[in-house]
Write a protein that holds these residues in place. Sequence first.
Motif, PDB file in Angstrom:
ATOM      1  N   LEU A  32      12.999 111.383  50.207  1.00  0.00           N
ATOM      2  CA  LEU A  32      13.903 112.431  49.722  1.00  0.00           C
ATOM      3  C   LEU A  32      13.285 113.828  49.641  1.00  0.00           C
ATOM      4  O   LEU A  32      13.935 114.799  50.049  1.00  0.00           O
ATOM      5  N   PRO A  33      12.057 113.986  49.144  1.00  0.00           N
ATOM      6  CA  PRO A  33      11.513 115.355  49.084  1.00  0.00           C
ATOM      7  C   PRO A  33      11.457 116.046  50.442  1.00  0.00           C
ATOM      8  O   PRO A  33      11.842 117.212  50.566  1.00  0.00           O
ATOM      9  N   SER A  36      15.036 116.771  51.820  1.00  0.00           N
ATOM     10  CA  SER A  36      15.726 117.885  51.164  1.00  0.00           C
ATOM     11  C   SER A  36      15.398 119.227  51.809  1.00  0.00           C
ATOM     12  O   SER A  36      16.175 120.169  51.709  1.00  0.00           O
ATOM     13  N   LYS A  37      14.264 119.302  52.492  1.00  0.00           N
ATOM     14  CA  LYS A  37      13.878 120.551  53.157  1.00  0.00           C
ATOM     15  C   LYS A  37      14.554 120.694  54.518  1.00  0.00           C
ATOM     16  O   LYS A  37      14.609 121.791  55.068  1.00  0.00           O
ATOM     17  N   SER A  39      17.675 118.852  55.393  1.00  0.00           N
ATOM     18  CA  SER A  39      19.068 118.427  55.450  1.00  0.00           C
ATOM     19  C   SER A  39      19.824 118.898  54.212  1.00  0.00           C
ATOM     20  O   SER A  39      19.236 119.367  53.247  1.00  0.00           O
ATOM     21  N   SER A  40      21.132 118.736  54.283  1.00  0.00           N
ATOM     22  CA  SER A  40      22.008 119.122  53.178  1.00  0.00           C
ATOM     23  C   SER A  40      22.253 117.969  52.218  1.00  0.00           C
ATOM     24  O   SER A  40      22.710 118.172  51.097  1.00  0.00           O
ATOM     25  N   GLY A  41      21.985 116.756  52.660  1.00  0.00           N
ATOM     26  CA  GLY A  41      22.219 115.582  51.835  1.00  0.00           C
ATOM     27  C   GLY A  41      21.989 114.321  52.632  1.00  0.00           C
ATOM     28  O   GLY A  41      21.551 114.360  53.785  1.00  0.00           O
ATOM     29  N   PHE A  70      17.181 111.728  43.949  1.00  0.00           N
ATOM     30  CA  PHE A  70      17.994 112.641  44.742  1.00  0.00           C
ATOM     31  C   PHE A  70      18.185 113.972  43.998  1.00  0.00           C
ATOM     32  O   PHE A  70      18.006 115.037  44.568  1.00  0.00           O
ATOM     33  N   ARG A  71      18.548 113.881  42.723  1.00  0.00           N
ATOM     34  CA  ARG A  71      18.743 115.113  41.928  1.00  0.00           C
ATOM     35  C   ARG A  71      17.462 115.929  41.844  1.00  0.00           C
ATOM     36  O   ARG A  71      17.490 117.156  41.934  1.00  0.00           O
ATOM     37  N   ALA A  73      15.044 116.006  44.088  1.00  0.00           N
ATOM     38  CA  ALA A  73      14.707 116.571  45.411  1.00  0.00           C
ATOM     39  C   ALA A  73      15.703 117.615  45.879  1.00  0.00           C
ATOM     40  O   ALA A  73      15.325 118.644  46.429  1.00  0.00           O
ATOM     41  N   PHE A  74      16.986 117.359  45.677  1.00  0.00           N
ATOM     42  CA  PHE A  74      18.024 118.222  46.214  1.00  0.00           C
ATOM     43  C   PHE A  74      18.581 119.215  45.191  1.00  0.00           C
ATOM     44  O   PHE A  74      19.292 120.144  45.557  1.00  0.00           O
TER      45      PHE A  74
END
Length: 75
Positions: A32-33, A36-37, A39-41, A70-71, A73-74
């Motif tokens: 996820l980290p 997140s750089k 993609s959008s999700g 997720f929260r 990372a994004f």
Amino acid sequence: GRAVDEAKLGRVRAAAGDAKVLVASGATIGALPSLSKLSSGVIVGTALRASGRPGGPIDEGCARSFAKAFRAAFG
């Protein structure tokens, strides 16, 4: 799913302009980290399933852990 090829994902992100880019395979807590750089999700399925079995029941603990990661990372 299979791990994401970050080089390919980076090229997709660059070509997509302002369009959202979603990762539909290889979305794991550990990935996820970096995702997140680039993609959008993510669209996630197997990573939340009991024993990682496609079509298996959702594992509540896995789902909670994934949501928390997720929260973080994004945002």
